[in-house]
Scaffold this active site. Structure first.
Site, PDB file in Angstrom:
ATOM      1  N   CYS A 192      -2.974  11.372   3.433  1.00 51.84           N
ATOM      2  CA  CYS A 192      -3.029  10.503   2.716  1.00 51.84           C
ATOM      3  C   CYS A 192      -2.898  11.375   1.041  1.00 51.84           C
ATOM      4  O   CYS A 192      -2.280  10.464  -0.081  1.00 51.84           O
ATOM      5  CB  CYS A 192      -4.542  10.345   2.694  1.00 51.84           C
ATOM      6  SG  CYS A 192      -4.512   9.090   3.654  1.00 51.84           S
ATOM      7  N   HIS A 209      -4.201   2.268   7.439  1.00 50.75           N
ATOM      8  CA  HIS A 209      -2.880   2.754   7.191  1.00 50.75           C
ATOM      9  C   HIS A 209      -1.708   2.431   8.274  1.00 50.75           C
ATOM     10  O   HIS A 209      -3.296   3.383   9.364  1.00 50.75           O
ATOM     11  CB  HIS A 209      -2.756   3.298   6.258  1.00 50.75           C
ATOM     12  CG  HIS A 209      -3.008   2.793   5.228  1.00 50.75           C
ATOM     13  ND1 HIS A 209      -3.591   3.370   3.786  1.00 50.75           N
ATOM     14  CD2 HIS A 209      -2.701   1.551   3.864  1.00 50.75           C
ATOM     15  CE1 HIS A 209      -4.365   3.111   2.879  1.00 50.75           C
ATOM     16  NE2 HIS A 209      -3.719   1.872   2.803  1.00 50.75           N
ATOM     17  N   GLU A 250       0.757  -1.468   0.256  1.00 41.06           N
ATOM     18  CA  GLU A 250      -0.061   0.330  -0.392  1.00 41.06           C
ATOM     19  C   GLU A 250       0.970   1.535  -0.029  1.00 41.06           C
ATOM     20  O   GLU A 250      -0.030   2.605   0.045  1.00 41.06           O
ATOM     21  CB  GLU A 250      -0.757   0.458   0.855  1.00 41.06           C
ATOM     22  CG  GLU A 250      -1.851  -1.136   1.189  1.00 41.06           C
ATOM     23  CD  GLU A 250      -3.148  -0.604   0.401  1.00 41.06           C
ATOM     24  OE1 GLU A 250      -3.638   0.086   1.037  1.00 41.06           O
ATOM     25  OE2 GLU A 250      -3.478  -1.513   0.150  1.00 41.06           O
TER      26      GLU A 250
END
Length: 414
Positions: A345, A228, A162
């Site tokens: 993000c 995350h 990711e």
């Protein structure tokens, strides 16, 4: 060469919608089925980029991908006109805006061959993100075509990767050799652990990273909605800012980190002051921890952190003390937050000489003026859930992106 940290923000795309596709992302699930505001979302992101420039930081941009993703639908035997609604929603996702998931980046100071390495994330855990990597890789290969960079394709499935959202770097200064922290998950209660240790180890090998630590994210954090690592921890130069419950074995991690980087400063937020629930709701840690030109550090964080009295009280007491983080800068990215992504993000950090980057991917206020005009003219004002199957919407989304590529002379991405 003048090596600096560049924040490459993902411009929020014209297909930004609330389909609730991200299992384990509490904000995404909570707002599923709501009416999104793509134009407002993109303008909020542009305002954040302007604020970074005003701080004296170098700013870059990545562009929205083509949506709906017709090639992905075709690989599933569908066209947009015939696709089941759940597949169409996945094909329309604007989630590439969260550039922290674009790639993992190892600066030249950390690698054996002395180039800056980038490995595009495969994002295989979630269908709506699993088809992003091709479009992301195309942009990375344009932006970082200079020999100063080595750009890698994705780690093969089934090893989920990711990107930078599960990777931190600590160093005395940005241009000094660093310690790279690869954070992986094993279990996450009812939610998937998205970063696999096999992917993290593979990226470290590909990049030739000499000093790396592989650290397990706590199951408790994942189960609470920290899908995350960047939802519970962020690092910058010598400072690690993390929640007390971010890591499965923090004592071993901190001991190993201090052995490799004795000057590290760990700023830990105790559970007694800020619960995991408050941290995740406010996205306290999904902030840009940045070094200002005067040498101090600032935390660029969402206004939701300011709205949470417990979080803001702790932060205010922290900056009033004698710690390394001296300034709090709230920014409004509510449209991104409602879909589960905060300031951190939205950006990918790349430490390099700006002269080695394709200038079309670097922005100043004048460039942002051009982008803002296109957004204000072409981005849909709203997208209701029932419009995802509307061919007129698909046409508007396509025209908006085409106008942007033309304005930025990036027709190669069409």
């Amino acid at each position: 060469m003048a090596v600096v940290e560049i924040n490459f923000d993902g411009l929020i795309g014209p297909s930004h919608n609330y389909a609730g596709l991200s299992l384990g992302n509490l904000a995404s699930a909570k707002n599923a089925g709501g009416t999104s505001q793509p134009r407002s979302a993109a303008l909020q992101g542009i305002a954040k980029m302007r604020a970074n420039i005003a701080l004296g930081l170098t700013q870059g941009v990545f562009l929205p991908q083509s949506r709906p993703d017709r090639a992905w639908l075709a690989s599933l035997g569908c066209a947009p006109e015939t696709a089941p609604v759940e597949l169409l929603a996945n094909a329309l996702s604007a989630s590439s805006m969260w550039a922290a998931n674009a790639a993992t980046v190892s600066p030249a100071a950390d690698t054996e061959d002395g180039t800056c390495h980038l490995t595009v994330a495969n994002l295989v855990t979630m269908p709506h993100r699993s088809h992003e990597w091709q479009g992301t890789l195309a942009q990375l290969r344009l932006a970082f075509a200079n020999p100063a960079f080595t750009v890698h394709g994705p780690i093969p499935a089934p090893f989920g990767d990711e990107g930078a959202a599960n990777h931190m770097r600590l160093s005395a200064m940005h241009d000094a050799p660093g310690v790279e922290i690869f954070v992986y998950g094993v279990t996450g209660g009812p939610f998937p652990a998205r970063q696999h240790i096999e992917a993290s180890r593979s990226v470290a090998r590909l990049h030739g990273v000499s000093r790396a630590l592989f650290v397990q994210q706590s199951e408790e954090a994942i189960a609470a909605g920290a899908f995350h690592n960047d939802v519970v921890a962020v690092a910058n130069e010598r400072v690690l800012f993390a929640h007390e419950l971010a890591f499965a074995d923090k004592d071993s991690f901190y001991r190993d980190l201090r052995a490799l980087l004795p000057q590290v400063e760990i700023v830990e937020v105790p559970t007694a002051a800020v619960s995991l629930s408050d941290a995740i709701q406010s996205y306290l840690f999904n902030a840009q921890l940045v070094t200002l030109p005067n040498g101090g550090m600032a935390l660029v964080l969402p206004t939701e952190a300011q709205d949470n009295s417990r979080v803001w009280r702790w932060l205010s007491e922290m900056v009033a003390g004698d710690g390394p983080i001296r300034q709090l800068i709230p920014v409004d990215v509510r449209q991104s937050m409602a879909n589960g992504g905060g300031p951190a993000c939205l950006r990918l950090r790349v430490v390099c000489d700006p002269e080695t980057v394709d200038p079309r991917f670097l922005v100043d206020d004048a460039t942002l003026d051009r982008i803002e005009d296109i957004v204000a003219t072409h981005w849909p004002e709203t997208i209701e859930p029932g419009r995802l199957a509307d061919p007129e919407l698909w046409h508007q989304i396509g025209q908006a992106r085409a106008s942007l590529l033309m304005a930025l002379d990036l027709g190669e991405l069409a």
